[in-house]
Design a protein around this motif. Sequence first.
Motif, PDB file in Angstrom:
ATOM      1  N   ALA A 111       7.583 -12.870   3.160  1.00 50.58           N
ATOM      2  CA  ALA A 111       7.124 -12.805   1.329  1.00 50.58           C
ATOM      3  C   ALA A 111       7.291 -10.918   2.115  1.00 50.58           C
ATOM      4  CB  ALA A 111       6.542 -13.227   0.461  1.00 50.58           C
ATOM      5  N   ALA A 112       6.841 -10.593   2.880  1.00 47.45           N
ATOM      6  CA  ALA A 112       6.679  -9.767   3.101  1.00 47.45           C
ATOM      7  C   ALA A 112       7.616  -8.555   3.609  1.00 47.45           C
ATOM      8  CB  ALA A 112       5.149  -8.540   4.253  1.00 47.45           C
ATOM      9  N   ALA A 113       7.640  -9.414   4.934  1.00 42.06           N
ATOM     10  CA  ALA A 113       9.334  -8.968   5.419  1.00 42.06           C
ATOM     11  C   ALA A 113      10.362  -9.306   4.709  1.00 42.06           C
ATOM     12  CB  ALA A 113       9.514 -10.214   6.571  1.00 42.06           C
ATOM     13  N   GLY A 114      10.627  -9.387   3.597  1.00 34.81           N
ATOM     14  CA  GLY A 114      11.384  -9.444   2.980  1.00 34.81           C
ATOM     15  C   GLY A 114      11.180  -8.415   2.290  1.00 34.81           C
ATOM     16  N   VAL A 115      10.203  -7.906   1.809  1.00 33.44           N
ATOM     17  CA  VAL A 115      10.695  -6.595   0.735  1.00 33.44           C
ATOM     18  C   VAL A 115      10.492  -5.715   2.020  1.00 33.44           C
ATOM     19  CG1 VAL A 115       8.836  -4.890  -0.065  1.00 33.44           C
ATOM     20  CG2 VAL A 115       8.148  -7.526  -0.204  1.00 33.44           C
ATOM     21  N   VAL A 116       9.764  -5.581   2.705  1.00 34.42           N
ATOM     22  CA  VAL A 116      10.842  -4.798   4.223  1.00 34.42           C
ATOM     23  C   VAL A 116      12.691  -4.231   4.250  1.00 34.42           C
ATOM     24  CG1 VAL A 116      10.367  -3.635   6.503  1.00 34.42           C
ATOM     25  CG2 VAL A 116       8.576  -4.429   4.985  1.00 34.42           C
ATOM     26  N   ALA A 117      12.552  -5.881   4.525  1.00 35.96           N
ATOM     27  CA  ALA A 117      14.317  -5.829   5.018  1.00 35.96           C
ATOM     28  C   ALA A 117      14.676  -5.525   3.379  1.00 35.96           C
ATOM     29  CB  ALA A 117      14.576  -7.816   5.160  1.00 35.96           C
ATOM     30  N   ASP A 118      14.392  -5.703   2.143  1.00 37.95           N
ATOM     31  CA  ASP A 118      15.284  -5.666   1.688  1.00 37.95           C
ATOM     32  C   ASP A 118      14.876  -4.183   0.104  1.00 37.95           C
ATOM     33  OD1 ASP A 118      16.384  -6.443  -1.420  1.00 37.95           O
ATOM     34  OD2 ASP A 118      15.457  -7.892  -2.130  1.00 37.95           O
ATOM     35  N   PRO A 119      15.215  -2.839   0.617  1.00 36.85           N
ATOM     36  CA  PRO A 119      15.070  -1.875  -0.380  1.00 36.85           C
ATOM     37  C   PRO A 119      15.115  -1.786  -1.365  1.00 36.85           C
ATOM     38  CG  PRO A 119      16.263  -1.597   2.025  1.00 36.85           C
ATOM     39  CD  PRO A 119      16.262  -2.709   1.591  1.00 36.85           C
ATOM     40  N   GLY A 120      14.255  -1.235  -2.154  1.00 33.79           N
ATOM     41  CA  GLY A 120      14.069  -1.396  -3.573  1.00 33.79           C
ATOM     42  C   GLY A 120      13.089  -2.645  -4.124  1.00 33.79           C
TER      43      GLY A 120
ATOM     44  N   GLY B  67      -5.981 -18.175  -2.867  1.00 30.05           N
ATOM     45  CA  GLY B  67      -7.241 -18.214  -3.756  1.00 30.05           C
ATOM     46  C   GLY B  67      -7.737 -16.925  -3.976  1.00 30.05           C
ATOM     47  N   SER B  68      -8.620 -16.521  -3.103  1.00 33.54           N
ATOM     48  CA  SER B  68      -8.518 -15.441  -3.482  1.00 33.54           C
ATOM     49  C   SER B  68      -8.078 -13.646  -3.295  1.00 33.54           C
ATOM     50  CB  SER B  68     -10.539 -14.587  -2.642  1.00 33.54           C
ATOM     51  OG  SER B  68     -10.025 -14.370  -1.158  1.00 33.54           O
ATOM     52  N   GLY B  69      -6.655 -14.041  -2.632  1.00 35.31           N
ATOM     53  CA  GLY B  69      -5.606 -13.058  -2.354  1.00 35.31           C
ATOM     54  C   GLY B  69      -5.998 -11.938  -1.686  1.00 35.31           C
ATOM     55  N   ASN B  70      -7.624 -12.164  -0.827  1.00 36.73           N
ATOM     56  CA  ASN B  70      -7.629 -11.523   0.557  1.00 36.73           C
ATOM     57  C   ASN B  70      -7.264 -11.353   1.789  1.00 36.73           C
ATOM     58  OD1 ASN B  70      -9.897 -10.010  -0.777  1.00 36.73           O
ATOM     59  ND2 ASN B  70     -11.095 -11.300  -0.614  1.00 36.73           N
ATOM     60  N   GLY B  71      -6.956 -12.532   2.328  1.00 31.87           N
ATOM     61  CA  GLY B  71      -6.324 -13.248   3.319  1.00 31.87           C
ATOM     62  C   GLY B  71      -4.280 -13.003   3.055  1.00 31.87           C
ATOM     63  N   GLU B  72      -3.878 -13.078   2.245  1.00 28.08           N
ATOM     64  CA  GLU B  72      -3.074 -12.884   2.189  1.00 28.08           C
ATOM     65  C   GLU B  72      -2.209 -11.639   1.759  1.00 28.08           C
ATOM     66  OE1 GLU B  72      -4.586 -16.961   0.276  1.00 28.08           O
ATOM     67  OE2 GLU B  72      -4.858 -15.162  -0.381  1.00 28.08           O
ATOM     68  N   GLN B  73      -3.551 -10.600   1.144  1.00 26.43           N
ATOM     69  CA  GLN B  73      -3.129  -9.325   1.409  1.00 26.43           C
ATOM     70  C   GLN B  73      -3.266  -8.951   3.236  1.00 26.43           C
ATOM     71  OE1 GLN B  73      -6.161  -6.752   1.247  1.00 26.43           O
ATOM     72  NE2 GLN B  73      -5.219  -4.927   0.467  1.00 26.43           N
ATOM     73  N   MET B  74      -3.832  -9.052   3.424  1.00 20.34           N
ATOM     74  CA  MET B  74      -4.126  -8.847   5.062  1.00 20.34           C
ATOM     75  C   MET B  74      -3.016  -9.370   5.929  1.00 20.34           C
ATOM     76  SD  MET B  74      -8.453  -9.956   6.003  1.00 20.34           S
ATOM     77  CE  MET B  74      -9.666  -9.441   4.607  1.00 20.34           C
ATOM     78  N   ALA B  75      -3.257 -11.039   5.583  1.00 21.12           N
ATOM     79  CA  ALA B  75      -0.782 -11.191   6.342  1.00 21.12           C
ATOM     80  C   ALA B  75       0.152 -10.497   5.945  1.00 21.12           C
ATOM     81  CB  ALA B  75      -1.192 -12.682   6.014  1.00 21.12           C
ATOM     82  N   ALA B  76      -0.040  -9.916   5.109  1.00 25.70           N
ATOM     83  CA  ALA B  76       1.216  -9.144   4.125  1.00 25.70           C
ATOM     84  C   ALA B  76       1.094  -7.746   4.724  1.00 25.70           C
ATOM     85  CB  ALA B  76       1.684  -8.827   2.766  1.00 25.70           C
ATOM     86  N   ASN B  77      -0.044  -7.612   5.454  1.00 25.30           N
ATOM     87  CA  ASN B  77      -0.196  -5.982   5.657  1.00 25.30           C
ATOM     88  C   ASN B  77      -0.216  -5.392   6.991  1.00 25.30           C
ATOM     89  OD1 ASN B  77      -0.596  -3.753   3.466  1.00 25.30           O
ATOM     90  ND2 ASN B  77      -3.117  -4.942   3.535  1.00 25.30           N
ATOM     91  N   LYS B  78       0.123  -6.687   8.174  1.00 19.24           N
ATOM     92  CA  LYS B  78       0.790  -6.935   9.250  1.00 19.24           C
ATOM     93  C   LYS B  78       2.142  -6.637  10.072  1.00 19.24           C
ATOM     94  CE  LYS B  78      -3.338  -8.212  10.528  1.00 19.24           C
ATOM     95  NZ  LYS B  78      -4.195  -7.191  11.224  1.00 19.24           N
ATOM     96  N   VAL B  79       2.798  -6.617   8.769  1.00 23.57           N
ATOM     97  CA  VAL B  79       4.307  -6.735   8.524  1.00 23.57           C
ATOM     98  C   VAL B  79       4.326  -4.667   8.948  1.00 23.57           C
ATOM     99  CG1 VAL B  79       6.809  -6.859   7.689  1.00 23.57           C
ATOM    100  CG2 VAL B  79       5.344  -8.521   7.850  1.00 23.57           C
ATOM    101  N   ASP B  80       5.674  -4.201   9.676  1.00 24.43           N
ATOM    102  CA  ASP B  80       5.583  -2.748   9.430  1.00 24.43           C
ATOM    103  C   ASP B  80       6.255  -2.071   8.362  1.00 24.43           C
ATOM    104  OD1 ASP B  80       3.897  -2.606  11.936  1.00 24.43           O
ATOM    105  OD2 ASP B  80       5.840  -2.782  13.432  1.00 24.43           O
ATOM    106  N   GLY B  81       5.233  -1.165   7.786  1.00 20.77           N
ATOM    107  CA  GLY B  81       6.365  -0.470   6.567  1.00 20.77           C
ATOM    108  C   GLY B  81       5.647  -1.671   5.278  1.00 20.77           C
TER     109      GLY B  81
END
Length: 169
Positions: free
Chosen positions: A50-59, A67-81
């Motif tokens: 999902a995070a890579a999709g955002v970077v590849a799709d400007p705008g 469950g908590s959102g913590n791990g999901e945030q950490m995973a998303a933040n591994k994607v440059d940009g």
Amino acid sequence: MRVHLGSDHAGLELKEHLLGWLRDNGHEPVDHGPFVYDALDDYPVFCIRAAAGVVADPGSLGVVIGGSGNGEQMAANKVDGVRAALVWSEETAVLAREHNDANVISVGGRMHSVDDMTRFIEVFLATPFTHDERHVRRIGMMAAYETTGDLPPLPESAQGFAEGLGPDA
């Protein structure tokens, strides 16, 4: 606006709700999974996509859910940009956009009601980045660090502390 979604089993119910809610509110959801309930699934599989999709799709923007959102945030933040923020209130949703120009938010499916989380996402999607000079500068510092690995320079007022000399050096 296109909104990229990813979750794990704990966020599947909210993700499914959001697919319809986003369509009903004029957005175009892009579902990166999961597509079936599996109590043993791994959130990085779906949240990084999902995070890579955002970077590849400007705008576009993204929402990752667990469950908590913590791990999901950490995973998303591994994607440059990606600048993913953990959101737990309307105020944090606003600040994530206004101050940090977050392009992904993470919410905890076990932390709030579906109505509350839907509202957080609604606020996030509707809030623009302020482009305030101090916020642009700070985002630039983070981007430069990601690129070069060089730490941002310390302000003059912190020089003695950084050298272990204290404020009276």
